[in-house]
Design a protein around this motif. Structure first.
Motif, PDB file in Angstrom:
ATOM      1  N   ILE A  99       0.855  -1.184   0.000  1.00 60.04           N
ATOM      2  CA  ILE A  99       0.000   0.000   0.000  1.00 60.04           C
ATOM      3  C   ILE A  99       0.889   1.232   0.000  1.00 60.04           C
ATOM      4  O   ILE A  99       1.671   1.427   0.930  1.00 60.04           O
ATOM      5  N   LEU A 100       0.784   2.035  -1.023  1.00 62.79           N
ATOM      6  CA  LEU A 100       1.574   3.256  -1.128  1.00 62.79           C
ATOM      7  C   LEU A 100       0.719   4.431  -0.644  1.00 62.79           C
ATOM      8  O   LEU A 100      -0.181   4.889  -1.347  1.00 62.79           O
ATOM      9  N   GLY A 101       0.992   4.887   0.560  1.00 65.53           N
ATOM     10  CA  GLY A 101       0.194   5.928   1.203  1.00 65.53           C
ATOM     11  C   GLY A 101      -0.601   5.335   2.344  1.00 65.53           C
ATOM     12  O   GLY A 101      -1.456   4.467   2.142  1.00 65.53           O
ATOM     13  N   LEU A 102      -0.318   5.768   3.580  1.00 64.74           N
ATOM     14  CA  LEU A 102      -0.931   5.147   4.752  1.00 64.74           C
ATOM     15  C   LEU A 102      -2.183   5.856   5.227  1.00 64.74           C
ATOM     16  O   LEU A 102      -3.188   5.214   5.536  1.00 64.74           O
ATOM     17  N   GLY A 103      -2.142   7.196   5.309  1.00 66.44           N
ATOM     18  CA  GLY A 103      -3.252   7.905   5.938  1.00 66.44           C
ATOM     19  C   GLY A 103      -3.417   7.414   7.364  1.00 66.44           C
ATOM     20  O   GLY A 103      -2.456   7.257   8.108  1.00 66.44           O
ATOM     21  N   GLY A 104      -4.657   7.133   7.756  1.00 67.24           N
ATOM     22  CA  GLY A 104      -4.915   6.626   9.096  1.00 67.24           C
ATOM     23  C   GLY A 104      -4.750   5.129   9.241  1.00 67.24           C
ATOM     24  O   GLY A 104      -4.975   4.585  10.318  1.00 67.24           O
ATOM     25  N   GLY A 105      -4.366   4.455   8.161  1.00 67.45           N
ATOM     26  CA  GLY A 105      -4.150   3.011   8.230  1.00 67.45           C
ATOM     27  C   GLY A 105      -5.416   2.190   8.123  1.00 67.45           C
ATOM     28  O   GLY A 105      -5.413   0.999   8.448  1.00 67.45           O
ATOM     29  N   VAL A 106      -6.498   2.790   7.625  1.00 68.70           N
ATOM     30  CA  VAL A 106      -7.761   2.064   7.514  1.00 68.70           C
ATOM     31  C   VAL A 106      -7.636   0.870   6.584  1.00 68.70           C
ATOM     32  O   VAL A 106      -8.129  -0.230   6.870  1.00 68.70           O
ATOM     33  N   MET A 107      -6.969   1.058   5.472  1.00 69.97           N
ATOM     34  CA  MET A 107      -6.909  -0.025   4.488  1.00 69.97           C
ATOM     35  C   MET A 107      -6.118  -1.229   4.979  1.00 69.97           C
ATOM     36  O   MET A 107      -6.587  -2.358   4.890  1.00 69.97           O
ATOM     37  N   PRO A 108      -4.900  -1.049   5.480  1.00 67.84           N
ATOM     38  CA  PRO A 108      -4.199  -2.233   5.974  1.00 67.84           C
ATOM     39  C   PRO A 108      -4.922  -2.927   7.112  1.00 67.84           C
ATOM     40  O   PRO A 108      -4.906  -4.160   7.206  1.00 67.84           O
ATOM     41  N   MET A 109      -5.595  -2.176   7.981  1.00 65.20           N
ATOM     42  CA  MET A 109      -6.317  -2.813   9.067  1.00 65.20           C
ATOM     43  C   MET A 109      -7.539  -3.568   8.545  1.00 65.20           C
ATOM     44  O   MET A 109      -7.896  -4.628   9.072  1.00 65.20           O
ATOM     45  N   ALA A 110      -8.184  -3.042   7.501  1.00 68.79           N
ATOM     46  CA  ALA A 110      -9.303  -3.769   6.904  1.00 68.79           C
ATOM     47  C   ALA A 110      -8.819  -5.081   6.297  1.00 68.79           C
ATOM     48  O   ALA A 110      -9.452  -6.125   6.448  1.00 68.79           O
ATOM     49  N   LEU A 111      -7.689  -5.028   5.626  1.00 69.01           N
ATOM     50  CA  LEU A 111      -7.141  -6.241   5.024  1.00 69.01           C
ATOM     51  C   LEU A 111      -6.717  -7.237   6.088  1.00 69.01           C
ATOM     52  O   LEU A 111      -6.857  -8.446   5.913  1.00 69.01           O
ATOM     53  N   ARG A 112      -6.215  -6.730   7.201  1.00 69.90           N
ATOM     54  CA  ARG A 112      -5.862  -7.632   8.288  1.00 69.90           C
ATOM     55  C   ARG A 112      -7.098  -8.336   8.829  1.00 69.90           C
ATOM     56  O   ARG A 112      -7.062  -9.529   9.136  1.00 69.90           O
ATOM     57  N   MET A 113      -8.227  -7.621   8.941  1.00 71.49           N
ATOM     58  CA  MET A 113      -9.469  -8.263   9.368  1.00 71.49           C
ATOM     59  C   MET A 113      -9.946  -9.286   8.339  1.00 71.49           C
ATOM     60  O   MET A 113     -10.503 -10.322   8.682  1.00 71.49           O
ATOM     61  N   LEU A 114      -9.695  -8.989   7.070  1.00 72.01           N
ATOM     62  CA  LEU A 114     -10.138  -9.881   6.006  1.00 72.01           C
ATOM     63  C   LEU A 114      -9.341 -11.175   5.982  1.00 72.01           C
ATOM     64  O   LEU A 114      -9.887 -12.249   5.735  1.00 72.01           O
ATOM     65  N   ASP A 115      -8.027 -11.079   6.257  1.00 65.82           N
ATOM     66  CA  ASP A 115      -7.159 -12.256   6.181  1.00 65.82           C
ATOM     67  C   ASP A 115      -5.990 -12.066   7.149  1.00 65.82           C
ATOM     68  O   ASP A 115      -5.097 -11.258   6.896  1.00 65.82           O
ATOM     69  N   ALA A 116      -5.991 -12.801   8.237  1.00 63.08           N
ATOM     70  CA  ALA A 116      -4.957 -12.656   9.267  1.00 63.08           C
ATOM     71  C   ALA A 116      -3.590 -13.110   8.775  1.00 63.08           C
ATOM     72  O   ALA A 116      -2.575 -12.745   9.381  1.00 63.08           O
ATOM     73  N   ASP A 117      -3.539 -13.900   7.702  1.00 63.23           N
ATOM     74  CA  ASP A 117      -2.264 -14.403   7.191  1.00 63.23           C
ATOM     75  C   ASP A 117      -1.692 -13.565   6.052  1.00 63.23           C
ATOM     76  O   ASP A 117      -0.592 -13.842   5.571  1.00 63.23           O
ATOM     77  N   MET A 118      -2.428 -12.566   5.595  1.00 61.66           N
ATOM     78  CA  MET A 118      -1.963 -11.753   4.490  1.00 61.66           C
ATOM     79  C   MET A 118      -0.737 -10.941   4.903  1.00 61.66           C
ATOM     80  O   MET A 118      -0.684 -10.371   5.989  1.00 61.66           O
ATOM     81  N   GLU A 119       0.267 -10.900   4.036  1.00 59.72           N
ATOM     82  CA  GLU A 119       1.463 -10.094   4.263  1.00 59.72           C
ATOM     83  C   GLU A 119       1.206  -8.698   3.699  1.00 59.72           C
ATOM     84  O   GLU A 119       0.868  -8.547   2.526  1.00 59.72           O
ATOM     85  N   ILE A 120       1.381  -7.681   4.528  1.00 55.15           N
ATOM     86  CA  ILE A 120       1.040  -6.311   4.130  1.00 55.15           C
ATOM     87  C   ILE A 120       2.224  -5.396   4.386  1.00 55.15           C
ATOM     88  O   ILE A 120       2.736  -5.325   5.503  1.00 55.15           O
ATOM     89  N   ASP A 121       2.648  -4.703   3.349  1.00 55.33           N
ATOM     90  CA  ASP A 121       3.654  -3.649   3.473  1.00 55.33           C
ATOM     91  C   ASP A 121       2.994  -2.322   3.156  1.00 55.33           C
ATOM     92  O   ASP A 121       2.364  -2.168   2.104  1.00 55.33           O
ATOM     93  N   THR A 122       3.136  -1.355   4.061  1.00 55.74           N
ATOM     94  CA  THR A 122       2.656  -0.003   3.785  1.00 55.74           C
ATOM     95  C   THR A 122       3.852   0.931   3.696  1.00 55.74           C
ATOM     96  O   THR A 122       4.844   0.750   4.403  1.00 55.74           O
ATOM     97  N   VAL A 123       3.749   1.915   2.816  1.00 56.25           N
ATOM     98  CA  VAL A 123       4.822   2.889   2.615  1.00 56.25           C
ATOM     99  C   VAL A 123       4.251   4.278   2.854  1.00 56.25           C
ATOM    100  O   VAL A 123       3.250   4.662   2.232  1.00 56.25           O
ATOM    101  N   GLU A 124       4.878   5.022   3.747  1.00 61.63           N
ATOM    102  CA  GLU A 124       4.422   6.366   4.095  1.00 61.63           C
ATOM    103  C   GLU A 124       5.634   7.270   4.287  1.00 61.63           C
ATOM    104  O   GLU A 124       6.572   6.930   5.008  1.00 61.63           O
ATOM    105  N   LEU A 125       5.610   8.414   3.621  1.00 63.17           N
ATOM    106  CA  LEU A 125       6.738   9.337   3.675  1.00 63.17           C
ATOM    107  C   LEU A 125       6.877  10.015   5.029  1.00 63.17           C
ATOM    108  O   LEU A 125       7.991  10.237   5.510  1.00 63.17           O
ATOM    109  N   ASP A 126       5.764  10.334   5.666  1.00 66.71           N
ATOM    110  CA  ASP A 126       5.762  11.187   6.849  1.00 66.71           C
ATOM    111  C   ASP A 126       5.672  10.347   8.121  1.00 66.71           C
ATOM    112  O   ASP A 126       4.633   9.736   8.398  1.00 66.71           O
TER     113      ASP A 126
END
Length: 301
Positions: free
Chosen positions: A99-126
């Motif tokens: 995920i390029l761009g984190l914001g409040g992290g809603v998307m990675p947390m949604a994906l974590r709820m969807l699949d606990a085994d999914m590997e997720i990398d987020t990239v955030e400049l700030d």
């Protein structure tokens, strides 16, 4: 650090309430500023009202991230709901997410709820955005969810050199007021495409109207050829592409229906989103954005 030749699955997606894709969730007023922090890049505000909490980059800027307090499975902003349609182009569930761009992290947390085994990398400049996401939006890292604080293009080049690949990549690094121009060029999208597996999917949150929308379409088409677009209320459209052959609409419908049971967690139904899905019209006579020609911010509506 990820090892050489790791095959990653990158996803950028969010969920919607059944029957509420048309924008009902966004109709609330924010009245109280509960936190404020100035970083090297922006003025970060956390504002609340009517049971919602949002992140904004300045008082007069658009909402970057919103949650309904106490309901983590509720995905509020329309564009985040539309991004989940990236799954409709995937032949199988992605195993890792970029995920390029984190914001409040809603998307990675949604994906974590969807699949606990999914590997997720987020990239955030700030780094300040990461801290606020953790302190006010319940963003939590774990062994399979990692945050990389650096420029997204630098990160993409690093993964390219290592030969890493992703099943699904999400680009959500723009807003209505500013675009990192080096993340909206043909050369950058070529680098992103090189990270995708043969059936890998790209989803990008972009703009629905104005001169920039035509240049965006031309630039994405120069790299991915045929695209789907998903117009969402609020001025956003989601561009969807696969690295190689674009799936047919019947295939997309079949994949989408297969996802309905799992996405019921977010009250998201394919019947709500698929009517908004269409082929992106071919951009004719429009200049492609490149590293040498990238006036994106001058083209903003």
């Amino acid at each position: 650090m990820m090892p050489q030749q790791m095959v990653a699955a990158a996803v950028l997606v969010l969920g919607a309430a059944g029957g509420a894709v048309a924008g009902q969730d966004e109709k609330f007023q924010l009245t109280d500023t509960v936190y404020q922090q100035k970083s090297l890049y922006r003025n970060i505000l956390v504002v609340e009202g009517e049971g919602y909490r949002c992140m904004k980059f300045g008082r007069f800027h658009a909402r970057q991230t919103c949650i309904q307090i106490g309901q983590p499975q509720r995905l509020v902003l329309n564009y985040t709901k539309g991004l989940l349609a990236a799954l409709y182009l995937a032949e199988q569930a992605p195993r890792r997410v970029l995920i390029l761009g984190l914001g409040g992290g809603v998307m990675p947390m949604a994906l974590r709820m969807l699949d606990a085994d999914m590997e997720i990398d987020t990239v955030e400049l700030d780094p300040a955005v990461v801290k606020v996401a953790q302190s006010h939006f319940s963003y939590q890292e774990d062994a399979r969810l990692r945050t990389h604080v650096q420029d997204a293009r630098v990160f993409v080049r690093q993964q390219q050199r290592r030969g890493n690949q992703y099943d699904l990549v999400l680009i959500d690094a723009f807003d209505r007021d500013y675009i990192p121009e080096h993340l909206l060029t043909r050369e950058f999208l070529q680098q992103v495409r090189s990270l995708l597996t043969p059936t890998g999917v790209l989803a990008a949150n972009t703009f629905a109207a104005g001169a920039l929308a035509r240049h965006e379409a031309a630039t994405y088409q120069a790299v991915f050829d045929q695209l789907y677009q998903l117009d969402m209320d609020g001025g956003n459209r989601i561009l969807l592409a696969r690295r190689d052959a674009r799936p047919s609409l019947p295939d997309v419908q079949r994949y989408a229906q297969a996802w309905d049971k799992r996405l019921a967690l977010f009250r998201l139904l394919s019947a709500d989103l698929l009517p908004r899905l269409a082929l992106q019209p071919r951009a004719v006579g429009v200049k492609v954005l490149t590293d040498q020609y990238s006036p994106s911010n001058l083209l903003l509506p």
